[in-house]
Write a protein that holds these residues in place. Structure first.
Motif, PDB file in Angstrom:
ATOM      1  N   GLU A  30       0.821  -1.213   0.000  1.00  0.00           N
ATOM      2  CA  GLU A  30       0.000   0.000   0.000  1.00  0.00           C
ATOM      3  C   GLU A  30       0.856   1.265   0.000  1.00  0.00           C
ATOM      4  OE1 GLU A  30      -3.017   0.036  -0.676  1.00  0.00           O
ATOM      5  OE2 GLU A  30      -3.598  -2.042  -0.338  1.00  0.00           O
ATOM      6  N   ARG A  31       2.003   1.215   0.649  1.00  0.00           N
ATOM      7  CA  ARG A  31       2.920   2.358   0.565  1.00  0.00           C
ATOM      8  C   ARG A  31       3.400   2.545  -0.867  1.00  0.00           C
ATOM      9  NH1 ARG A  31       6.211   0.589   6.007  1.00  0.00           N
ATOM     10  NH2 ARG A  31       5.048   1.881   7.511  1.00  0.00           N
ATOM     11  N   LEU A  32       3.646   1.459  -1.549  1.00  0.00           N
ATOM     12  CA  LEU A  32       4.079   1.540  -2.942  1.00  0.00           C
ATOM     13  C   LEU A  32       2.981   2.137  -3.811  1.00  0.00           C
ATOM     14  CD1 LEU A  32       6.255   0.846  -5.048  1.00  0.00           C
ATOM     15  CD2 LEU A  32       5.174  -1.404  -5.290  1.00  0.00           C
ATOM     16  N   VAL A  33       1.740   1.701  -3.608  1.00  0.00           N
ATOM     17  CA  VAL A  33       0.618   2.255  -4.369  1.00  0.00           C
ATOM     18  C   VAL A  33       0.515   3.761  -4.135  1.00  0.00           C
ATOM     19  CG1 VAL A  33      -1.887   2.258  -4.659  1.00  0.00           C
ATOM     20  CG2 VAL A  33      -0.676   0.089  -4.386  1.00  0.00           C
ATOM     21  N   ALA A  34       0.612   4.176  -2.870  1.00  0.00           N
ATOM     22  CA  ALA A  34       0.495   5.601  -2.542  1.00  0.00           C
ATOM     23  C   ALA A  34       1.595   6.417  -3.210  1.00  0.00           C
ATOM     24  CB  ALA A  34       0.543   5.796  -1.034  1.00  0.00           C
ATOM     25  N   SER A  35       2.829   5.930  -3.163  1.00  0.00           N
ATOM     26  CA  SER A  35       3.945   6.692  -3.731  1.00  0.00           C
ATOM     27  C   SER A  35       3.843   6.759  -5.255  1.00  0.00           C
ATOM     28  CB  SER A  35       5.283   6.094  -3.307  1.00  0.00           C
ATOM     29  OG  SER A  35       5.457   4.792  -3.841  1.00  0.00           O
ATOM     30  N   ARG A  36       3.406   5.680  -5.884  1.00  0.00           N
ATOM     31  CA  ARG A  36       3.283   5.690  -7.338  1.00  0.00           C
ATOM     32  C   ARG A  36       2.109   6.557  -7.792  1.00  0.00           C
ATOM     33  NH1 ARG A  36       3.748  -0.347  -9.599  1.00  0.00           N
ATOM     34  NH2 ARG A  36       3.604   0.801 -11.583  1.00  0.00           N
ATOM     35  N   LEU A  37       1.033   6.573  -7.024  1.00  0.00           N
ATOM     36  CA  LEU A  37      -0.087   7.456  -7.344  1.00  0.00           C
ATOM     37  C   LEU A  37       0.325   8.913  -7.199  1.00  0.00           C
ATOM     38  CD1 LEU A  37      -3.071   7.931  -8.008  1.00  0.00           C
ATOM     39  CD2 LEU A  37      -3.585   7.570  -5.582  1.00  0.00           C
ATOM     40  N   GLU A  38       1.086   9.223  -6.167  1.00  0.00           N
ATOM     41  CA  GLU A  38       1.583  10.590  -5.979  1.00  0.00           C
ATOM     42  C   GLU A  38       2.482  10.998  -7.140  1.00  0.00           C
ATOM     43  OE1 GLU A  38       4.336  13.022  -2.711  1.00  0.00           O
ATOM     44  OE2 GLU A  38       3.427  11.093  -2.161  1.00  0.00           O
ATOM     45  N   ALA A  39       3.368  10.102  -7.563  1.00  0.00           N
ATOM     46  CA  ALA A  39       4.257  10.403  -8.691  1.00  0.00           C
ATOM     47  C   ALA A  39       3.469  10.577  -9.987  1.00  0.00           C
ATOM     48  CB  ALA A  39       5.291   9.288  -8.848  1.00  0.00           C
ATOM     49  N   ALA A  40       2.419   9.778 -10.161  1.00  0.00           N
ATOM     50  CA  ALA A  40       1.598   9.890 -11.368  1.00  0.00           C
ATOM     51  C   ALA A  40       0.880  11.233 -11.421  1.00  0.00           C
ATOM     52  CB  ALA A  40       0.582   8.747 -11.401  1.00  0.00           C
ATOM     53  N   THR A  41       0.408  11.714 -10.275  1.00  0.00           N
ATOM     54  CA  THR A  41      -0.248  13.021 -10.226  1.00  0.00           C
ATOM     55  C   THR A  41       0.748  14.122 -10.577  1.00  0.00           C
ATOM     56  OG1 THR A  41      -1.749  12.185  -8.518  1.00  0.00           O
ATOM     57  CG2 THR A  41      -1.597  14.580  -8.771  1.00  0.00           C
ATOM     58  N   ASP A  42       1.965  14.031 -10.044  1.00  0.00           N
ATOM     59  CA  ASP A  42       3.014  15.002 -10.385  1.00  0.00           C
ATOM     60  C   ASP A  42       3.287  15.000 -11.888  1.00  0.00           C
ATOM     61  OD1 ASP A  42       3.305  15.710  -7.742  1.00  0.00           O
ATOM     62  OD2 ASP A  42       5.085  14.467  -7.407  1.00  0.00           O
ATOM     63  N   GLU A  43       3.379  13.794 -12.460  1.00  0.00           N
ATOM     64  CA  GLU A  43       3.661  13.681 -13.896  1.00  0.00           C
ATOM     65  C   GLU A  43       2.536  14.289 -14.728  1.00  0.00           C
ATOM     66  OE1 GLU A  43       4.097  10.186 -17.301  1.00  0.00           O
ATOM     67  OE2 GLU A  43       4.487   9.680 -15.196  1.00  0.00           O
ATOM     68  N   ALA A  44       1.303  14.016 -14.346  1.00  0.00           N
ATOM     69  CA  ALA A  44       0.168  14.563 -15.088  1.00  0.00           C
ATOM     70  C   ALA A  44       0.157  16.086 -15.033  1.00  0.00           C
ATOM     71  CB  ALA A  44      -1.134  14.000 -14.522  1.00  0.00           C
ATOM     72  N   ALA A  45       0.452  16.641 -13.859  1.00  0.00           N
ATOM     73  CA  ALA A  45       0.487  18.099 -13.730  1.00  0.00           C
ATOM     74  C   ALA A  45       1.590  18.697 -14.592  1.00  0.00           C
ATOM     75  CB  ALA A  45       0.692  18.475 -12.265  1.00  0.00           C
ATOM     76  N   ARG A  46       2.749  18.083 -14.568  1.00  0.00           N
ATOM     77  CA  ARG A  46       3.894  18.603 -15.320  1.00  0.00           C
ATOM     78  C   ARG A  46       3.646  18.567 -16.822  1.00  0.00           C
ATOM     79  NH1 ARG A  46       7.041  15.330 -13.352  1.00  0.00           N
ATOM     80  NH2 ARG A  46       7.268  13.825 -15.041  1.00  0.00           N
ATOM     81  N   ARG A  47       3.032  17.517 -17.303  1.00  0.00           N
ATOM     82  CA  ARG A  47       2.868  17.337 -18.743  1.00  0.00           C
ATOM     83  C   ARG A  47       1.615  18.006 -19.301  1.00  0.00           C
ATOM     84  NH1 ARG A  47       4.732  11.149 -20.315  1.00  0.00           N
ATOM     85  NH2 ARG A  47       6.879  11.323 -19.547  1.00  0.00           N
ATOM     86  N   HIS A  48       0.671  18.342 -18.409  1.00  0.00           N
ATOM     87  CA  HIS A  48      -0.624  18.818 -18.914  1.00  0.00           C
ATOM     88  C   HIS A  48      -1.018  20.186 -18.355  1.00  0.00           C
ATOM     89  CE1 HIS A  48      -1.556  14.963 -20.921  1.00  0.00           C
ATOM     90  NE2 HIS A  48      -0.833  14.452 -19.949  1.00  0.00           N
ATOM     91  N   ASP A  49      -0.054  20.912 -17.835  1.00  0.00           N
ATOM     92  CA  ASP A  49      -0.277  22.315 -17.481  1.00  0.00           C
ATOM     93  C   ASP A  49      -1.258  22.469 -16.323  1.00  0.00           C
ATOM     94  OD1 ASP A  49       0.014  25.019 -17.534  1.00  0.00           O
ATOM     95  OD2 ASP A  49      -1.192  25.352 -19.339  1.00  0.00           O
ATOM     96  N   ALA A  50      -0.893  21.881 -15.181  1.00  0.00           N
ATOM     97  CA  ALA A  50      -1.672  22.043 -13.961  1.00  0.00           C
ATOM     98  C   ALA A  50      -0.695  22.213 -12.805  1.00  0.00           C
ATOM     99  CB  ALA A  50      -2.583  20.841 -13.717  1.00  0.00           C
TER     100      ALA A  50
END
Length: 284
Positions: free
Chosen positions: A207-227
């Motif tokens: 579950e810690r792995l899921v949380a960290s990967r979800l957090e990284a995915a949100t960062d990536e989406a913001a960086r690539r899609h202007d948020a």
């Protein structure tokens, strides 16, 4: 919390967001009184179990009058259109009706000034797997199964799914500021968990792995899609469910509360982070 927070509070919040707030910064254009705000997302945006419920909110959505979008709207005099709903995933924002309600994205219109989004957790069964494991370990009945292979597959694509949500918002409201509010930290980052969080060591690790990967995915989406990311995860590192000052509930919680979800304090803290981001002029 007053709308104009003290310099010390703003500084602390902005450090949590890893961004600097200019002294005396005014709210960005388009977010003045009665500006239109739209809240999209899942239960971590809706606030199930935090009283009182929003008037007219569908029971299944669990929208609270004290969820972070509502608190921000009251303080900043925004015209809030809250369509967040417990159980929502990115498809429920973009194309898939939920409980007879249209996709959430339809609430975003050209005059929208601010859009807050918390999404992705249900795409990767984050809360679902936490709850399923806890149910199983508590000898609960009709506990759901957890498919770790499926979750890992979904984690590989969730950044793209969140990015599609941001793109859809930009198409419908080109001038809106888009804030991706990530998920509060639920489990301590190291060490064992506590009473009220019935997870095995292997489950905690997963579950810690899921949380960290979800957090990284949100960062990536913001960086690539202007948020812009509002980093609730970082701000709540020391306020996990097992802490002395938790911002989220444990699995075993008081009647009426929602396991592993934000409590009223957690929602208030997230609202402060959102306000600090707005006051700093961050966003698109």
């Amino acid at each position: 919390m007053s709308r104009r927070m003290s310099t010390a509070v703003v500084t602390a919040l902005v450090l949590a967001l890893t961004m600097a707030t200019p002294a005396g910064a005014a709210p960005p254009p388009g977010l003045g009184p009665v500006g239109k705000s739209v809240a999209l997302g899942s239960s971590f945006a809706a606030g199930p179990g935090i009283p009182p419920r929003q008037p007219g909110s569908p029971a299944g959505c669990g929208r609270s009058r004290n969820n972070y979008a509502s608190v921000v709207a009251r303080h900043d005099e925004l015209d809030l259109h809250d369509v967040s709903c417990s159980g929502a995933d990115t498809n429920n924002i973009l194309t898939a009706p939920q409980g007879g309600r249209p996709p959430q994205i339809r609430a975003v219109t050209r005059d929208t000034a601010l859009v807050t989004i918390t999404i992705g957790g249900n795409d990767v069964e984050y809360l679902g797997s936490l709850t399923a494991y806890s149910c199983q370990n508590s000898q609960g009945k009709n506990c759901a199964a957890v498919d770790q292979n499926r979750i890992n597959r979904e984690l590989r694509s969730v950044a793209s799914s969140i990015g599609k949500v941001v793109d859809a918002v930009h198409r419908r409201a080109p001038d809106a500021r888009v804030l991706l509010v990530n998920y509060l930290t639920i489990l301590p980052l190291t060490g064992p968990v506590c009473d009220g969080v019935p997870l095995t060591d292997d489950q905690v690790w997963f579950e810690r792995l899921v949380a960290s990967r979800l957090e990284a995915a949100t960062d990536e989406a913001a960086r690539r899609h202007d948020a812009r990311v509002v980093n609730a995860a970082t701000a709540s590192r020391q306020h996990h469910a097992c802490s002395s000052d938790p911002w989220v509930e444990r699995y075993r919680t008081q009647p009426g509360r929602t396991p592993y979800h934000p409590n009223k304090t957690g929602m208030s803290k997230v609202a402060s982070l959102v306000e600090a981001t707005i006051d700093a002029g961050h966003g698109r």
